[in-house]
Design an enzyme around this catalytic site. Structure first.
Site, PDB file in Angstrom:
ATOM      1  N   VAL A 561       0.831  -1.203   0.000  1.00 53.51           N
ATOM      2  CA  VAL A 561       0.000   0.000   0.000  1.00 53.51           C
ATOM      3  C   VAL A 561       0.869   1.259   0.000  1.00 53.51           C
ATOM      4  O   VAL A 561       0.381   2.364   0.044  1.00 53.51           O
ATOM      5  CB  VAL A 561      -0.969   0.026   1.202  1.00 53.51           C
ATOM      6  N   ASP A 562       2.204   1.071  -0.023  1.00 50.41           N
ATOM      7  CA  ASP A 562       3.102   2.230  -0.067  1.00 50.41           C
ATOM      8  C   ASP A 562       3.710   2.345  -1.470  1.00 50.41           C
ATOM      9  O   ASP A 562       3.260   1.697  -2.404  1.00 50.41           O
ATOM     10  CB  ASP A 562       4.202   2.098   1.005  1.00 50.41           C
ATOM     11  N   ASP A 563       4.733   3.169  -1.608  1.00 49.89           N
ATOM     12  CA  ASP A 563       5.305   3.376  -2.935  1.00 49.89           C
ATOM     13  C   ASP A 563       6.387   2.358  -3.252  1.00 49.89           C
ATOM     14  O   ASP A 563       7.481   2.695  -3.702  1.00 49.89           O
ATOM     15  CB  ASP A 563       5.845   4.801  -3.057  1.00 49.89           C
TER      16      ASP A 563
END
Ligand code: 6R9
Length: 692
Positions: A561-563
């Site tokens: 869910v992060d980069d």
């Protein structure tokens, strides 16, 4: 008890329907009953009856003890290892709550041990010295080798003695940049024997990435080889190391020794570039050293290794693992998740350059005294049947790989699998990314002939070992679900406010208490450790993954869910690729997102704005891709460059990746609200250039 526990306790793991309940009861009671019903795939009774954890009931018993009494649970297990001095009165101490002060995790503090001793000497001394430790299979079929536990111990000692000779002491860093030769795990073990901290850098990383790591941990010695052949390609590793050493020396970090293994199958010694005084051939020095070497006894909390991994910002993070907890945890997870038996032959296709190769090629299996296959080559070389040829050749019984490999072999067709017997296979494993149900079914039905349970192990570089994984023989499986937590692990799903959600839900995956294999810090940057992992949801370790839990309590990982993008199971930070792209003189700005990719799981999709006046061209596209290859490594090369006259930004200048992801995946009618953009017209320009 945790929510999860209540969930399972109440037997709500079963969908309603009396038929199913009676089937699960039958399984718990050990009746001979096996069937595949809808989405539940039951282990066969013959498998379960011989399994270490033969039923959900047994799992529940062990799991509840591990949660109610972690100290007792883990010290009982730790007692099976050799400790020169037993740990202090406190088995563990932890603070995972940033609001209560600094994050701290310690296990078995005061215990004095050595992981290399527990991997090797312990087995040799108990009479298992003649057991095969490694079967090595080279890139070219027909090239192979093997080492027994005694032979491996001698090799490790010789290298350890050499490292001591050149001044490596307890706590010193050593960088290892090697392909999958047996010398790679040998080098790891030699370091741990003398208390040195190894940092393996995957040999697919570029000179710049290697230099960056050298400058961060300042090793006295770098261990490499001159070249390697992978598939039909020769890679000149020593040239890459030379460039990295030059760069780091220019930046004030000089490495004294570059120990180079002459891999004559790939390259003649004479053709290797050489720097007298710094470079030394492994074969000229290591074999002359004594094949016995005293152990450096270390505290359980002394560092064992550093492994750099990608995060959502540019600079790679040096994940630090310590000795005692990591040892106990990797050994235990290996044993239970693969239902390990001393007669097994185990093959994990991961490279030791990644965490999977640390925990489940080297330490976990050797701590169990297992026979391990180490494969140098590419899994589809010389043809798509190579893996099954190797399985038959060494009678592999546990085969652990990544979904990307499963999908790529699935595309080649069943015939490559079916021409091999594979009857030695007993347990399959998957790691690196979510395995989609269709790949799961192919793996299960075709590779495993519908008889081998699949352990879909969810974990991370940071976690050291498996956190959520099936225990083959215990639970019915659902294709694509990593099922339930390992002993001692309390996963929770939280909403965006950090509030735990119960029952059927989806949200952010966190863990609420420490486990022995957890990383202890980021090397040289404890503050970044605290902000990256413990600040988003105070009180918890945040994994960076999304997860849902179904009505039966099974966990389904949904990706980062992060980069961070996950390409063929390799973690790549979008920021790293972007910073490589913008280092190109003609690139003004870049934004990178992940897109679904049939084989790799995710592909790298880069939006690139050029410097004023520079025209788009095929040549420039290639040169941008080459820049990324050179700065990070070939595995991070963008799959697509999308020309962008401008990037969608908020008025405060933040790039709206949500919109870029939709454009990249051609979900053009799901762009959502674009009115907050500084200049909404860039979206239309981007869409117009979609196929340019
Ligand atoms: C072991 C390893 C970690 C990230 C992790 C997650 C993904 C790994 C997975 C999985 C779903 C699995 N991941 N195993 N996702 N199911 N069985 O791969 O470590 O390289 O640090 O990557 O990989 O997204 O957060 P690492």
């Amino acid at each position: 008890t945790s929510d999860h526990l209540r969930h399972v306790d109440s037997m709500s793991i079963l969908p309603s329907g009396a038929g199913r309940i009676s089937k699960l009861n039958a399984l718990i009671l050990g009746d001979s009953l096996a069937s595949e019903e809808d989405d539940l795939i039951f282990p066969s009774p013959s498998f379960s009856s011989q399994a270490l954890v033969p039923s959900p009931q047994k799992y529940m018993e062990m799991y509840s003890r591990s949660i109610k009494d972690p100290a007792g649970f883990w010290s009982d297990i730790a007692s099976d290892f050799y400790w020169k001095t037993r740990w202090g009165p406190q088995v563990y101490s932890e603070n995972l709550d940033i609001r209560k002060g600094n994050i701290k995790i310690e296990w078995f503090k005061g215990g004095i041990t050595n992981i290399c001793y527990n991997c090797l000497d312990r087995h040799v001394e108990s009479g298992n010295g003649d057991k095969v430790a490694f079967f090595w299979e080279g890139n070219e079929p027909g090239f192979d080798a093997m080492l027994t536990y005694s032979q491996l111990l001698s090799r490790v000692c010789q290298l350890a003695n050499y490292l001591k000779d050149v001044g490596i002491c307890k706590g010193d860093a050593v960088i290892i940049y090697l392909p999958m030769l047996m010398e790679l795990p040998i080098a790891m073990l030699a370091c741990s024997r003398i208390g040195a901290v190894h940092s393996v850098v995957f040999a697919g990383f570029s000179a710049e990435s290697l230099a960056q790591r050298i400058m961060d941990c300042k090793p006295k010695v770098v261990i490499t080889c001159n070249a390697v052949q992978r598939g039909s390609k020769i890679i000149y590793l020593k040239d890459i190391v030379d460039a990295a050493l030059t760069e780091s020396a220019e930046n004030g970090v000089a490495v004294d020794v570059c120990l180079t293994y002459a891999n004559e199958l790939a390259m003649k010694k004479e053709s290797t570039k050489w720097k007298e005084g710094r470079d030394i051939w492994w074969q000229d020095v290591v074999p002359n050293h004594p094949s016995a070497c005293d152990i450096e006894w270390v505290d359980a909390e002394d560092p064992l290794f550093l492994l750099y991994t990608s995060g959502s910002t540019g600079k790679p993070k040096g994940v630090l693992h310590t000795t005692g907890g990591y040892m106990v945890y990797t050994a235990t997870t290996f044993k239970y998740a693969f239902d390990y038996k001393p007669s097994d032959v185990y093959w994990c296709t991961a490279d030791c350059g990644w965490i999977t190769g640390h925990s489940y090629v080297t330490y976990g299996p050797l701590l169990n005294g297992a026979t391990v296959v180490v494969f140098e080559g590419a899994p589809n070389y010389p043809n798509a049947g190579r893996c099954w040829e190797i399985v038959d050749k060494f009678k592999v019984s546990i085969f652990y790989t990544a979904p990307t490999l499963v999908r790529s072999l699935m595309r080649e067709g069943d015939q490559h699998v079916k021409r091999y017997s594979r009857k030695s296979l007993r347990v399959l494993g998957s790691v690196g990314e979510p395995i989609n149900p269709s790949a799961w079914r192919w793996f299960f039905n075709v590779v495993g002939d519908s008889r081998c349970p699949i352990s879909d192990t969810w974990w991370q570089t940071e976690t050291g070992g498996f956190l959520i994984t099936p225990l083959p023989g215990a639970w019915p499986q659902k294709p694509g679900s990593a099922t339930f937590p390992f002993f001692g692990v309390q996963p929770v799903i939280v909403d965006e406010k950090g509030v735990e959600i119960e029952g059927e839900c989806s949200g952010y995956l966190c863990v609420k208490a420490s486990w022995p294999g957890a990383f202890r810090t980021l090397y040289g940057d404890h503050e970044r450790y605290e902000t990256t992992y413990f600040s988003a949801f105070p009180g918890y370790y945040f994994s960076g993954d999304g997860c849902s839990r179904d009505k039966d309590g099974y966990h389904w990982l949904t990706g980062r869910v992060d980069d961070v993008i996950n390409v063929s199971g390799h973690r790549i930070g979008t920021a790293e690729v972007e910073s490589a792209l913008v280092s190109h003189p003609q690139c003004a700005e870049a934004a990178v997102v992940g897109v679904e990719h049939e084989v790799k799981g995710q592909g790298i999709y880069a939006f690139v704005s050029l410097v004023e006046g520079v025209p788009y061209s095929e040549e420039l596209r290639k040169s941008l891709i080459t820049t990324v290859r050179n700065q990070i490594g070939a595995f991070a090369a963008p799959d697509k460059i999308h020309w962008a006259p401008g990037l969608p930004k908020t008025r405060s200048g933040k790039i709206m990746r949500r919109i870029l992801r939709k454009i990249a995946s051609r979900q053009l009618n799901e762009l959502g609200d674009t009115s907050t953009l500084a200049d909404p017209s860039v979206v239309d320009q981007l869409i117009a250039l979609s196929d340019a």
